[in-house]
Design an enzyme around this catalytic site. Sequence first.
Site, PDB file in Angstrom:
ATOM      1  N   HIS A  78       0.879  -1.120  -0.042  1.00 24.36           N
ATOM      2  CA  HIS A  78       0.103  -0.070  -0.058  1.00 24.36           C
ATOM      3  C   HIS A  78       0.837   1.270  -0.057  1.00 24.36           C
ATOM      4  O   HIS A  78       0.793   2.198  -0.785  1.00 24.36           O
ATOM      5  CB  HIS A  78      -0.897  -0.009   1.283  1.00 24.36           C
ATOM      6  N   GLN A  80       4.279   1.602  -1.058  1.00 25.62           N
ATOM      7  CA  GLN A  80       4.458   1.753  -2.214  1.00 25.62           C
ATOM      8  C   GLN A  80       3.920   2.120  -3.498  1.00 25.62           C
ATOM      9  O   GLN A  80       3.851   3.125  -4.268  1.00 25.62           O
ATOM     10  CB  GLN A  80       5.219   0.266  -2.822  1.00 25.62           C
ATOM     11  N   ASP A  81       2.391   1.669  -3.282  1.00 23.10           N
ATOM     12  CA  ASP A  81       1.605   2.302  -4.302  1.00 23.10           C
ATOM     13  C   ASP A  81       1.313   3.860  -4.162  1.00 23.10           C
ATOM     14  O   ASP A  81       1.147   4.542  -5.136  1.00 23.10           O
ATOM     15  CB  ASP A  81       0.107   1.469  -3.874  1.00 23.10           C
ATOM     16  N   HIS A  82       1.310   4.237  -2.867  1.00 25.01           N
ATOM     17  CA  HIS A  82       1.105   5.745  -2.707  1.00 25.01           C
ATOM     18  C   HIS A  82       2.268   6.408  -3.097  1.00 25.01           C
ATOM     19  O   HIS A  82       2.031   7.520  -3.698  1.00 25.01           O
ATOM     20  CB  HIS A  82       1.040   5.844  -1.017  1.00 25.01           C
TER      21      HIS A  82
END
Length: 103
Positions: A78, A80-82
């Site tokens: 999550h 890393q997605d941000h």
Amino acid sequence: MEEPKNLQAIMGLITHSGNAKSCAMEGIQEAKQGNFKAADKKMEEAHNELENAHNSQTSLLSKEASGENIEITLLMVHAQDHLMNAITFCDLAEEFIDLYKDK
């Protein structure tokens, strides 16, 4: 429940990435109003936040590179997605601001 390992670095990624995206959005809004100095300042803030997020990520990468086992959790994915979304959003915000300047 035990606190996840590396929580501080992971939360740093999420927090600073979210801040970067917010600053970039504010930069676009300023440019939309013709406030280009304010837009540039917001983008400078966004880039500073991205640097802080990268520092959090680098701390995790350094640990893994030195042989420490880094557990990949949903929270880390999550985070890393941000970061990736914030980087993309900041790049696009720069383009939008340039378009408003050329108007």
